[in-house]
Design an enzyme around this catalytic site. Structure first.
Site, PDB file in Angstrom:
ATOM      1  N   LEU A   1      42.745  35.481  43.441  1.00 50.83           N
ATOM      2  CA  LEU A   1      40.894  36.067  43.654  1.00 50.83           C
ATOM      3  C   LEU A   1      41.197  36.510  45.351  1.00 50.83           C
ATOM      4  O   LEU A   1      40.618  35.742  45.736  1.00 50.83           O
ATOM      5  CB  LEU A   1      40.271  36.055  42.577  1.00 50.83           C
TER       6      LEU A   1
ATOM      7  N   TYR B   1      34.896  40.708  33.992  1.00 53.40           N
ATOM      8  CA  TYR B   1      33.626  40.163  35.033  1.00 53.40           C
ATOM      9  C   TYR B   1      33.453  40.134  36.057  1.00 53.40           C
ATOM     10  O   TYR B   1      33.940  40.199  37.363  1.00 53.40           O
ATOM     11  CB  TYR B   1      33.095  38.668  34.500  1.00 53.40           C
TER      12      TYR B   1
ATOM     13  N   ARG C   1      35.468  45.628  43.052  1.00 54.66           N
ATOM     14  CA  ARG C   1      36.348  44.793  42.307  1.00 54.66           C
ATOM     15  C   ARG C   1      36.314  45.243  41.002  1.00 54.66           C
ATOM     16  O   ARG C   1      37.543  45.103  40.418  1.00 54.66           O
ATOM     17  CB  ARG C   1      36.095  43.383  43.353  1.00 54.66           C
TER      18      ARG C   1
ATOM     19  N   LYS D   1      39.738  40.168  37.616  1.00 54.91           N
ATOM     20  CA  LYS D   1      39.022  38.946  37.766  1.00 54.91           C
ATOM     21  C   LYS D   1      38.582  38.574  35.665  1.00 54.91           C
ATOM     22  O   LYS D   1      37.835  39.445  35.278  1.00 54.91           O
ATOM     23  CB  LYS D   1      37.337  39.097  38.690  1.00 54.91           C
TER      24      LYS D   1
ATOM     25  N   GLU E   1      43.845  28.289  44.970  1.00 57.15           N
ATOM     26  CA  GLU E   1      42.792  28.257  45.677  1.00 57.15           C
ATOM     27  C   GLU E   1      42.115  27.750  44.668  1.00 57.15           C
ATOM     28  O   GLU E   1      42.383  26.810  43.725  1.00 57.15           O
ATOM     29  CB  GLU E   1      41.764  29.702  44.673  1.00 57.15           C
TER      30      GLU E   1
HETATM   31  N1  PMP Z   1      38.592  32.408  42.705  1.00 58.08           N
HETATM   32  C1  PMP Z   1      38.220  32.222  41.523  1.00 58.08           C
HETATM   33  C2  PMP Z   1      38.843  31.919  40.691  1.00 58.08           C
HETATM   34  C3  PMP Z   1      37.715  32.646  40.643  1.00 58.08           C
HETATM   35  O1  PMP Z   1      35.897  32.438  40.026  1.00 58.08           O
HETATM   36  C4  PMP Z   1      35.807  33.033  42.555  1.00 58.08           C
HETATM   37  C5  PMP Z   1      34.647  33.404  42.064  1.00 58.08           C
HETATM   38  N2  PMP Z   1      34.460  34.317  41.126  1.00 58.08           N
HETATM   39  C6  PMP Z   1      36.339  33.130  43.599  1.00 58.08           C
HETATM   40  C7  PMP Z   1      37.798  32.953  43.831  1.00 58.08           C
HETATM   41  C8  PMP Z   1      35.088  33.844  44.017  1.00 58.08           C
HETATM   42  O2  PMP Z   1      35.047  34.922  44.566  1.00 58.08           O
HETATM   43  P1  PMP Z   1      33.520  35.888  45.086  1.00 58.08           P
HETATM   44  O3  PMP Z   1      33.601  35.110  46.405  1.00 58.08           O
HETATM   45  O4  PMP Z   1      34.359  36.578  44.674  1.00 58.08           O
HETATM   46  O5  PMP Z   1      32.490  35.150  44.113  1.00 58.08           O
END
Ligand code: PMP
Length: 288
Positions: free
Chosen positions: A208, A33, A52, A150, A183
């Site tokens: 991620l 997603y 991505r 993701k 993270e």
């Molecule tokens: N890490 C994880 C595990 C996430 O779920 C997200 C949110 N999608 C992020 C980092 C941040 O990614 P983004 O800045 O692309 O929303």
């Protein structure tokens, strides 16, 4: 207003939006997603999110269900039909539907399932939240070895956030076997040390590569600030001058407490708030 969800070519009322019981996303978490911020009716950092998405599909060998521009059209139409001015758009692609089987490579005719939804989020509420900041709770990272993809396998993240909520925290910071933060459960983790250096873990299979993280790095470089991509421990984070998370829905969110320890003076950090305020000066705004 009734919510509309896109499912496999149809814009359906929320109550009727359904996928098959043998969808592999449902049975195996075999789906990926993207979540993109919508601001003033426009998608933010669309190109990076679509890139991505394509990478996630490629890593799992899921056939791209339609062209990038066709997917973007679905996202725009879902935003429009739900009259979202500020909020987010969510796009999910699963490998498709098949009688339950661990193996999938023989099923060359499987059609990916596509779901898209859009949700409004009050800008003033988000800003009020950022003015207060959030608490985070540290806990072991119990996810799999490909957190760079993701996928919808979000149960560990969901459990971690529930555990964070128990102590009044909004996010969990996940800690690897060596004691370093990977993270957040749904965000990237950052600290600012006493020298004003911005520290965040380098990307790899264990986290991620957040789009907000990437765009914030553009801003940091443009401002000539010091960026250090390295792992940090919870003890180091608790002693940091400032801390924050990044994600497409929370942008740059100040962290004011880790477990029971206030960060800095316990209020959102000055540099963190400045970066939040300037984030959209570098982010890509889709005009089409
Ligand atoms: N890490 C994880 C595990 C996430 O779920 C997200 C949110 N999608 C992020 C980092 C941040 O990614 P983004 O800045 O692309 O929303």
């Amino acid at each position: 207003m009734a919510r509309i969800i896109y499912v496999n070519g149809r814009y359906t009322p929320w109550a009727e939006a359904a996928v098959h019981a043998e969808d592999r996303g449902f049975q195996f978490g075999d789906a990926i997603y993207e979540v993109c911020e919508v601001r003033d009716g426009h998608m933010i950092d669309e190109a990076r999110h679509m890139q991505r998405l394509e990478r996630s599909l490629g890593e799992l060998k899921i056939a791209s269900p339609m062209s990038r521009s066709a997917l973007a059209r679905v996202m725009r139409e879902t935003i429009r039909r739900n009259r979202v001015t500020n909020g987010s758009v969510y796009l999910q692609v699963s490998r498709g539907t098949r009688p339950r089987d661990f193996l999938f490579s023989y099923a060359t005719d499987m059609t990916p399932t596509i779901v898209c939804l859009a949700r409004s989020l009050s800008r003033s509420k988000s800003e009020a939240g950022a003015a207060v900041g959030i608490g985070v709770r540290s806990m072991p990272d119990m996810r799999w070895g490909r957190c760079d993809i993701k996928t919808v396998m979000l149960l560990p993240a969901s459990l971690a956030k529930e555990a964070a909520k128990e102590i009044g925290a909004k996010e969990a910071w996940l800690v690897d076997a060596d004691g370093f933060v990977t993270e957040g459960a749904s965000s990237n983790a950052w600290i600012i040390d006493k020298n004003g250096h911005l520290i965040t873990r380098a990307v790899g299979n264990d986290l991620l590569c957040g789009i907000t993280r990437t765009t914030l790095i553009d801003l940091i470089r443009r401002q000539g600030l010091e960026l250090v991509e390295r792992p940090f421990t919870i003890a180091e984070a608790k002693a940091a001058r400032e801390a924050f998370t990044t994600s497409a829905t929370a942008i740059v969110m100040p962290v004011v407490r880790i477990d029971d320890v206030p960060i800095g003076n316990g209020a959102p950090g000055l540099l963190t708030s400045k970066l939040r305020g300037e984030f959209h000066s570098v982010a890509e705004v889709s005009r089409s």
